[in-house]
Design a protein around this motif. Sequence first.
Motif, short mmCIF file in Angstrom:
data_model
loop_
_atom_site.label_atom_id
_atom_site.label_comp_id
_atom_site.label_asym_id
_atom_site.label_seq_id
_atom_site.Cartn_x
_atom_site.Cartn_y
_atom_site.Cartn_z
N PRO A 139 0.82 -1.21 0.00
CA PRO A 139 0.00 0.00 0.00
C PRO A 139 0.86 1.26 0.00
O PRO A 139 1.91 1.32 0.64
CB PRO A 139 -0.80 -0.11 1.30
N LYS A 140 0.39 2.28 -0.74
CA LYS A 140 0.99 3.61 -0.70
C LYS A 140 -0.05 4.54 -0.07
O LYS A 140 -1.13 4.72 -0.62
CB LYS A 140 1.37 4.10 -2.09
N ILE A 141 0.26 5.14 1.08
CA ILE A 141 -0.71 5.90 1.86
C ILE A 141 -0.67 7.38 1.48
O ILE A 141 0.41 7.99 1.44
CB ILE A 141 -0.44 5.75 3.37
N ASN A 142 -1.84 7.94 1.20
CA ASN A 142 -2.00 9.38 0.99
C ASN A 142 -3.06 9.89 1.98
O ASN A 142 -4.14 9.30 2.08
CB ASN A 142 -2.46 9.69 -0.44
N LEU A 143 -2.76 10.98 2.68
CA LEU A 143 -3.67 11.52 3.68
C LEU A 143 -4.37 12.77 3.15
O LEU A 143 -3.76 13.58 2.45
CB LEU A 143 -2.92 11.88 4.96
N ARG A 144 -5.65 12.93 3.48
CA ARG A 144 -6.37 14.17 3.18
C ARG A 144 -7.53 14.33 4.13
O ARG A 144 -7.99 13.36 4.75
CB ARG A 144 -6.85 14.20 1.73
N TYR A 145 -7.99 15.59 4.25
CA TYR A 145 -9.14 15.87 5.11
C TYR A 145 -10.41 15.38 4.43
O TYR A 145 -10.49 15.32 3.21
CB TYR A 145 -9.24 17.37 5.40
N SER A 146 -11.42 15.06 5.25
CA SER A 146 -12.70 14.62 4.71
C SER A 146 -13.82 15.44 5.33
O SER A 146 -13.59 16.32 6.17
CB SER A 146 -12.92 13.12 4.98
N ASP A 147 -15.05 15.16 4.90
CA ASP A 147 -16.18 15.97 5.32
C ASP A 147 -16.77 15.54 6.66
O ASP A 147 -17.43 16.33 7.33
CB ASP A 147 -17.30 15.91 4.26
N SER A 148 -16.57 14.31 7.04
CA SER A 148 -17.21 13.78 8.25
C SER A 148 -16.18 13.40 9.30
O SER A 148 -15.17 12.76 8.99
CB SER A 148 -18.06 12.55 7.91
#
Length: 349
Positions: free
Chosen positions: A89-98
């Motif tokens: 796996p290659k992990i990418n982080l981002r903000y979400s709505d919930s």
Amino acid sequence: MDTENETKQKKVRKPFKFGIKFEELYDKLQSNIPALIFTFVFALILMGLITFTVFLVNSKGPEKVLVPNVVGKPLEEALLEMQVKELYPKINLRYSDSPDDEGKILSQDPQSGAIVKGYSRVNLVVSRGVVIDAVGDYVGKNFDEVQLNLQTIFAGHTRPLIVLAEPEYVPNTAAPGTVLEQDPPAGTDISEPVTVQLIVSRGPNYENTRAPKVMGQSVNDMLMTISRSRIVFDISSHIALEGEKSGTVVNQQTFDSEFVPNYSRVEVEMALPAGVHEGNVYGIFKENVSLYPYPVNMKLEAVPLEGDAYTVISFVHPGGNVTIPYAVPQGTTLTLTVVDKVVAKKIVN
């Protein structure tokens, strides 16, 4: 004696002679050439087979596997499933709505069900939670700045967690645009999108101002009055008639009371000279702009064909119909800005 000498001579060994008979060797090689050629060719074929076998073994690669569906699952669970399938796996982080999405897989590539080789890389987008988890403190801040800040925070979000309702504007001693109250209050936890109602100041709480008297004022006098007054002047003009002083106010609206509400509109008419008069062209700059909940800063600037640019007038205005008298050299470009944004231009001819 003779017998002893003979015995000694018999015991003496003959010397060893080392030598290669090239003629015999050449004859032997000539007789064995077919065998040598066969041996050489066989060795080459054997080496080729060994090399090809090694290549096939090394190029076979890992077996193909089915990509699992990990969307919506916690990161730890998704990593275990990837490990079982021998996928990286290659992990990418981002903000979400919930807020509930924090630590969960939002999307994956390749999609679930795809057939890939073992040890392939799978891109996983993981939620790092929401940008903010509580309502901020907006009291005392400028409404426009609050609105811009929230737009920046939730840029790219399909469902912003904080939505500003249409604000309620009230007279107040605070500067125009200052947030006075908010509902819900600062620190309220966010579990789903929330609408925030703000009460915003219209400006100093002086309800009334003295009705203006501008009869006979020149263009420069009117510009000074506009910049200092809390009155909106709707100015019209006509070519000066006989008996009228050119370049002055010849008519204005009257009021029954000495005081009128702030930023009331007052109709004013000026008599202006035709054509070029004393090196200047006279006129009324007219533009219709957006209506604002409170007066905003406006400016009219002039850029003559010769000489430096200068400001004709700086003033505050609630928007709508804007009229400004001017007397500038022919060919001058007049530019109206509202809160430092250009909204209109005109070349005086």
